[in-house]
Motif scaffolding. Sequence first.
Motif, PDB file in Angstrom:
ATOM      1  N   ILE A  92       0.860  -1.177   0.000  1.00  0.00           N
ATOM      2  CA  ILE A  92       0.000   0.000   0.000  1.00  0.00           C
ATOM      3  C   ILE A  92       0.902   1.235   0.000  1.00  0.00           C
ATOM      4  O   ILE A  92       1.850   1.318   0.784  1.00  0.00           O
ATOM      5  CB  ILE A  92      -0.917   0.033   1.243  1.00  0.00           C
ATOM      6  N   LEU A  93       0.614   2.163  -0.875  1.00  0.00           N
ATOM      7  CA  LEU A  93       1.315   3.441  -0.902  1.00  0.00           C
ATOM      8  C   LEU A  93       0.401   4.504  -0.323  1.00  0.00           C
ATOM      9  O   LEU A  93      -0.714   4.693  -0.808  1.00  0.00           O
ATOM     10  CB  LEU A  93       1.715   3.826  -2.329  1.00  0.00           C
ATOM     11  N   GLY A  94       0.863   5.175   0.710  1.00  0.00           N
ATOM     12  CA  GLY A  94       0.085   6.241   1.320  1.00  0.00           C
ATOM     13  C   GLY A  94       0.712   7.593   1.077  1.00  0.00           C
ATOM     14  O   GLY A  94       1.938   7.709   0.998  1.00  0.00           O
ATOM     15  N   PHE A  95      -0.127   8.605   0.927  1.00  0.00           N
ATOM     16  CA  PHE A  95       0.368   9.969   0.830  1.00  0.00           C
ATOM     17  C   PHE A  95      -0.692  10.929   1.349  1.00  0.00           C
ATOM     18  O   PHE A  95      -1.886  10.660   1.279  1.00  0.00           O
ATOM     19  CB  PHE A  95       0.827  10.335  -0.588  1.00  0.00           C
ATOM     20  N   ALA A  96      -0.185  12.022   1.913  1.00  0.00           N
ATOM     21  CA  ALA A  96      -1.061  13.048   2.479  1.00  0.00           C
ATOM     22  C   ALA A  96      -1.066  14.263   1.569  1.00  0.00           C
ATOM     23  O   ALA A  96      -0.028  14.653   1.045  1.00  0.00           O
ATOM     24  CB  ALA A  96      -0.592  13.434   3.880  1.00  0.00           C
ATOM     25  N   GLY A  97      -2.208  14.863   1.418  1.00  0.00           N
ATOM     26  CA  GLY A  97      -2.348  16.049   0.581  1.00  0.00           C
ATOM     27  C   GLY A  97      -1.986  17.317   1.313  1.00  0.00           C
ATOM     28  O   GLY A  97      -2.590  18.360   1.087  1.00  0.00           O
ATOM     29  N   SER A  98      -1.011  17.233   2.201  1.00  0.00           N
ATOM     30  CA  SER A  98      -0.545  18.388   2.949  1.00  0.00           C
ATOM     31  C   SER A  98       0.967  18.349   3.015  1.00  0.00           C
ATOM     32  O   SER A  98       1.559  17.285   3.176  1.00  0.00           O
ATOM     33  CB  SER A  98      -1.111  18.358   4.370  1.00  0.00           C
ATOM     34  N   LEU A  99       1.587  19.489   2.901  1.00  0.00           N
ATOM     35  CA  LEU A  99       3.038  19.578   3.014  1.00  0.00           C
ATOM     36  C   LEU A  99       3.473  19.981   4.428  1.00  0.00           C
ATOM     37  O   LEU A  99       4.657  19.876   4.752  1.00  0.00           O
ATOM     38  CB  LEU A  99       3.579  20.604   2.007  1.00  0.00           C
ATOM     39  N   ARG A 100       2.536  20.406   5.244  1.00  0.00           N
ATOM     40  CA  ARG A 100       2.856  20.868   6.599  1.00  0.00           C
ATOM     41  C   ARG A 100       3.330  19.703   7.456  1.00  0.00           C
ATOM     42  O   ARG A 100       2.667  18.680   7.553  1.00  0.00           O
ATOM     43  CB  ARG A 100       1.609  21.521   7.213  1.00  0.00           C
ATOM     44  N   GLN A 101       4.492  19.845   8.081  1.00  0.00           N
ATOM     45  CA  GLN A 101       5.064  18.763   8.880  1.00  0.00           C
ATOM     46  C   GLN A 101       4.140  18.319  10.017  1.00  0.00           C
ATOM     47  O   GLN A 101       4.047  17.152  10.314  1.00  0.00           O
ATOM     48  CB  GLN A 101       6.439  19.164   9.429  1.00  0.00           C
ATOM     49  N   ASN A 161      -3.271  15.226   8.825  1.00  0.00           N
ATOM     50  CA  ASN A 161      -3.369  14.160   7.837  1.00  0.00           C
ATOM     51  C   ASN A 161      -2.093  13.327   7.768  1.00  0.00           C
ATOM     52  O   ASN A 161      -2.137  12.126   7.559  1.00  0.00           O
ATOM     53  CB  ASN A 161      -3.775  14.744   6.488  1.00  0.00           C
ATOM     54  N   ARG A 162      -0.967  13.950   7.977  1.00  0.00           N
ATOM     55  CA  ARG A 162       0.284  13.192   8.092  1.00  0.00           C
ATOM     56  C   ARG A 162       0.251  12.333   9.360  1.00  0.00           C
ATOM     57  O   ARG A 162       0.741  11.213   9.375  1.00  0.00           O
ATOM     58  CB  ARG A 162       1.484  14.131   8.121  1.00  0.00           C
ATOM     59  N   ILE A 163      -0.329  12.882  10.418  1.00  0.00           N
ATOM     60  CA  ILE A 163      -0.426  12.137  11.680  1.00  0.00           C
ATOM     61  C   ILE A 163      -1.285  10.893  11.509  1.00  0.00           C
ATOM     62  O   ILE A 163      -0.900   9.803  11.939  1.00  0.00           O
ATOM     63  CB  ILE A 163      -0.960  13.049  12.808  1.00  0.00           C
ATOM     64  N   ILE A 164      -2.442  11.029  10.866  1.00  0.00           N
ATOM     65  CA  ILE A 164      -3.286   9.827  10.719  1.00  0.00           C
ATOM     66  C   ILE A 164      -2.676   8.837   9.733  1.00  0.00           C
ATOM     67  O   ILE A 164      -2.883   7.630   9.853  1.00  0.00           O
ATOM     68  CB  ILE A 164      -4.756  10.166  10.381  1.00  0.00           C
ATOM     69  N   LEU A 165      -1.904   9.325   8.784  1.00  0.00           N
ATOM     70  CA  LEU A 165      -1.209   8.432   7.860  1.00  0.00           C
ATOM     71  C   LEU A 165      -0.126   7.636   8.603  1.00  0.00           C
ATOM     72  O   LEU A 165       0.017   6.423   8.400  1.00  0.00           O
ATOM     73  CB  LEU A 165      -0.617   9.242   6.711  1.00  0.00           C
ATOM     74  N   VAL A 224      -5.010  14.115  19.058  1.00  0.00           N
ATOM     75  CA  VAL A 224      -3.568  13.870  18.977  1.00  0.00           C
ATOM     76  C   VAL A 224      -2.893  14.454  20.208  1.00  0.00           C
ATOM     77  O   VAL A 224      -3.408  15.391  20.833  1.00  0.00           O
ATOM     78  CB  VAL A 224      -2.947  14.465  17.690  1.00  0.00           C
ATOM     79  N   ASP A 225      -1.735  13.909  20.541  1.00  0.00           N
ATOM     80  CA  ASP A 225      -0.996  14.435  21.684  1.00  0.00           C
ATOM     81  C   ASP A 225       0.068  15.429  21.219  1.00  0.00           C
ATOM     82  O   ASP A 225       0.212  15.685  20.019  1.00  0.00           O
ATOM     83  CB  ASP A 225      -0.396  13.303  22.525  1.00  0.00           C
ATOM     84  N   GLY A 226       0.809  15.964  22.151  1.00  0.00           N
ATOM     85  CA  GLY A 226       1.831  16.952  21.860  1.00  0.00           C
ATOM     86  C   GLY A 226       2.994  16.418  21.041  1.00  0.00           C
ATOM     87  O   GLY A 226       3.788  17.185  20.505  1.00  0.00           O
ATOM     88  N   ASN A 227       3.101  15.113  20.942  1.00  0.00           N
ATOM     89  CA  ASN A 227       4.173  14.484  20.154  1.00  0.00           C
ATOM     90  C   ASN A 227       3.723  14.138  18.739  1.00  0.00           C
ATOM     91  O   ASN A 227       4.440  13.452  18.018  1.00  0.00           O
ATOM     92  CB  ASN A 227       4.673  13.218  20.859  1.00  0.00           C
ATOM     93  N   GLY A 228       2.517  14.564  18.365  1.00  0.00           N
ATOM     94  CA  GLY A 228       2.027  14.280  17.017  1.00  0.00           C
ATOM     95  C   GLY A 228       1.593  12.834  16.830  1.00  0.00           C
ATOM     96  O   GLY A 228       1.702  12.273  15.751  1.00  0.00           O
ATOM     97  N   ARG A 229       1.065  12.239  17.886  1.00  0.00           N
ATOM     98  CA  ARG A 229       0.599  10.851  17.822  1.00  0.00           C
ATOM     99  C   ARG A 229      -0.913  10.829  17.983  1.00  0.00           C
ATOM    100  O   ARG A 229      -1.469  11.482  18.866  1.00  0.00           O
ATOM    101  CB  ARG A 229       1.275  10.040  18.921  1.00  0.00           C
TER     102      ARG A 229
END
Length: 184
Positions: free
Chosen positions: A7-16, A20-24, A154-159
């Motif tokens: 499976i290839l995943g990608f997020a439509g956001s560039l923000r670190q 959406n990067r977090i849920i990915l 999400v928590d402060g660690n991006g989880r």
Amino acid sequence: MDTKLSILGFAGSLRQGSYNRIILRAAQEMVPSGAELKIFDLAGIPPFNQDLENEPAEKVKEFKAAIRAADALLIATPEYNYSMPGVLKNALDSASRPYGDNALDGKPVAIMGASMGMLGTARAQYHLRQSCVFLNMYPLNSPEVMVAVAQEKVDGNGRLTDPKTRDKIAELLQALIVWARRLK
């Protein structure tokens, strides 16, 4: 024994710090045995220019190769102005061009999204599904994963910490695996 489903995943956001990067990344932690999830960063894909479509940038070539190597796709989309972000639309345009060289053709795809609002990217996901029709992709219809009020999950660690959201993403991954194997 079956080989691992890719499976290839990608997020439509560039923000670190993107939700959406977090849920990915959370999906990557939860991918069931029998599958693997690789994440592709869309940063560096230049704006689509039809004058240059026959000479794509290296990052576009990498993206198209990663799509072709995958058995299925997982897209995490934010919602900007009631639609999918330009970053995602641009990446899809680049991956599908030039005419006759659509790397997305026939790919099973699962869609999810997270936002700070109450609708959890519903409108963006529906617009993305419209593009999937033209691109001849096979989007999974359910479950729908629309993470509303993401900042509280999400928590402060991006989880991603919300158990219900984690369960829904796990359900989506399992359904994508079944869908992709059915379409093979």
